[in-house]
Design a protein around this motif. Structure first.
Motif, PDB file in Angstrom:
ATOM      1  N   GLU A 142      -2.216  12.510  25.382  1.00  0.00           N
ATOM      2  CA  GLU A 142      -2.501  11.637  26.745  1.00  0.00           C
ATOM      3  C   GLU A 142      -1.263  11.250  27.330  1.00  0.00           C
ATOM      4  OE1 GLU A 142      -5.318   8.674  26.402  1.00  0.00           O
ATOM      5  OE2 GLU A 142      -6.842   9.661  25.151  1.00  0.00           O
ATOM      6  N   THR A 156      -3.733   4.795  26.324  1.00  0.00           N
ATOM      7  CA  THR A 156      -3.534   4.667  27.602  1.00  0.00           C
ATOM      8  C   THR A 156      -4.627   4.120  28.411  1.00  0.00           C
ATOM      9  OG1 THR A 156      -4.349   6.973  28.057  1.00  0.00           O
ATOM     10  CG2 THR A 156      -2.003   6.723  27.635  1.00  0.00           C
ATOM     11  N   GLU A 211       1.755  12.425  26.686  1.00  0.00           N
ATOM     12  CA  GLU A 211       2.621  13.709  27.276  1.00  0.00           C
ATOM     13  C   GLU A 211       2.018  14.250  28.726  1.00  0.00           C
ATOM     14  OE1 GLU A 211       4.950  15.303  26.049  1.00  0.00           O
ATOM     15  OE2 GLU A 211       5.212  14.988  23.801  1.00  0.00           O
ATOM     16  N   ALA A 212       0.633  13.954  28.950  1.00  0.00           N
ATOM     17  CA  ALA A 212       0.224  14.512  30.166  1.00  0.00           C
ATOM     18  C   ALA A 212       0.634  13.688  31.257  1.00  0.00           C
ATOM     19  CB  ALA A 212      -1.319  14.593  29.972  1.00  0.00           C
ATOM     20  N   ILE A 213       0.795  12.340  31.121  1.00  0.00           N
ATOM     21  CA  ILE A 213       1.383  11.361  32.112  1.00  0.00           C
ATOM     22  C   ILE A 213       2.778  11.682  32.093  1.00  0.00           C
ATOM     23  CG2 ILE A 213       2.068   8.948  32.186  1.00  0.00           C
ATOM     24  CD1 ILE A 213      -0.527   8.111  30.769  1.00  0.00           C
ATOM     25  N   TRP A 214       3.416  11.981  31.099  1.00  0.00           N
ATOM     26  CA  TRP A 214       4.905  12.296  31.414  1.00  0.00           C
ATOM     27  C   TRP A 214       5.191  13.541  32.273  1.00  0.00           C
ATOM     28  CZ3 TRP A 214       6.413  11.787  25.519  1.00  0.00           C
ATOM     29  CH2 TRP A 214       6.303  10.416  25.319  1.00  0.00           C
ATOM     30  N   ALA A 215       4.204  14.502  31.961  1.00  0.00           N
ATOM     31  CA  ALA A 215       3.997  15.788  32.818  1.00  0.00           C
ATOM     32  C   ALA A 215       4.039  15.644  34.268  1.00  0.00           C
ATOM     33  CB  ALA A 215       3.313  16.784  32.213  1.00  0.00           C
ATOM     34  N   ARG A 216       3.012  14.623  34.440  1.00  0.00           N
ATOM     35  CA  ARG A 216       2.681  14.319  36.003  1.00  0.00           C
ATOM     36  C   ARG A 216       3.811  13.664  36.705  1.00  0.00           C
ATOM     37  NH1 ARG A 216      -2.445  12.877  33.677  1.00  0.00           N
ATOM     38  NH2 ARG A 216      -1.773  10.514  33.986  1.00  0.00           N
ATOM     39  N   GLY A 217       4.710  13.007  35.883  1.00  0.00           N
ATOM     40  CA  GLY A 217       5.656  11.923  36.468  1.00  0.00           C
ATOM     41  C   GLY A 217       5.072  10.851  37.456  1.00  0.00           C
ATOM     42  N   GLY A 218       5.757  10.369  38.194  1.00  0.00           N
ATOM     43  CA  GLY A 218       5.320   8.869  38.615  1.00  0.00           C
ATOM     44  C   GLY A 218       5.764   7.852  37.741  1.00  0.00           C
ATOM     45  N   THR A 272       9.029   9.874  30.660  1.00  0.00           N
ATOM     46  CA  THR A 272       9.248   9.435  32.113  1.00  0.00           C
ATOM     47  C   THR A 272      10.637   8.522  32.014  1.00  0.00           C
ATOM     48  OG1 THR A 272       7.217   9.532  32.679  1.00  0.00           O
ATOM     49  CG2 THR A 272       8.419   8.223  34.158  1.00  0.00           C
TER      50      THR A 272
END
Length: 228
Positions: A37, A192, A39-46, A70
């Motif tokens: 979960e 998360t 890792e997906a947040i890091w990949a999206r950025g922001g 991030t």
């Protein structure tokens, strides 16, 4: 005069603490749970708000790999102790936003709050802001409304970080801070959340207190660190 009020002593101790953390992190055998979960947040950025209890501050850099996570700054108090922590954290990749989210009421947040809150919200437009929601003075493991309000205003996801290692030193501070020792076992447990639409900040703070405590308890179960 307190030692940390002397800039030369403070900077020297901050360098030593940062070097110690890097050495320990490199020699500890880490177990990580819930990475998908985050890792997906890091990949999206922001924006993203990583949170952990104040007692695990010295373990926190191990949870946030600088090569893919991030880019994140740390919200750290304006005290002399905070200046020491800010210097040490800056040396391991976490520049500081100075201030605290503690005791920020709804009216303050609606008006933009303190300079730290304004700077934090500005940081969340481009990256992460790491927060100890029971800092800088406690009570330990109790979250106020600051983090929920920041999540509500920014729309950024919150990442709960359960951090543990054994063997470790327990300090006699108000938070019973955990200082890592090398060549042991460590654990990082991720969870998360987004701010729930229509919820009151006080309700969210209580629910998130339980979730953050749960991931920390899980990390301690992995390493065998005795809970206090």
């Amino acid at each position: 005069m307190r030692p940390l009020r002397n800039p030369a002593i403070r900077d020297g101790l901050a360098w030593l603490l940062a070097a110690w953390m890097r050495f320990c992190f490199a020699t500890i055998r880490w177990t990580r749970e819930g990475e998908a979960e985050v890792e997906a947040i890091w990949a999206r950025g922001g924006g993203v708000i990583p949170i952990f209890w104040h007692s695990r501050l010295a373990l926190s850099p191990a949870s946030w790999p600088l090569d893919r996570a991030t880019p994140t700054k740390a919200l750290i108090s304006l005290s002399a102790d905070g200046q020491f922590i800010a210097r040490a954290m800056g040396r391991v990749g976490f520049p500081a936003v100075r201030g605290s989210t503690a005791n920020k009421d709804k009216a303050q947040a609606a008006k933009g709050g303190s300079q730290a809150l304004r700077d934090g919200l500005r940081q969340l437009k481009v990256g992460g802001l790491a927060v100890t929601p029971d800092g800088p003075r406690g009570p330990a493991n109790v979250m106020g409304e600051g983090v929920p309000l920041m999540a509500k205003l920014s729309g950024a996801p919150v990442v709960f970080l359960g951090l543990s290692c054994r063997p470790a030193i327990r300090l006699g501070s108000w938070d019973r801070a955990v200082v890592p020792l090398p060549f042991g076992r460590g654990a990082v447990v991720y969870d998360t959340a987004l701010y729930p639409e229509g919820a009151e900040p006080g309700e969210v703070a209580a629910a998130w207190t339980a979730r953050l405590t749960a991931v920390e308890a899980r990390a301690d179960a992995i390493t065998g660190l005795e809970r206090t």
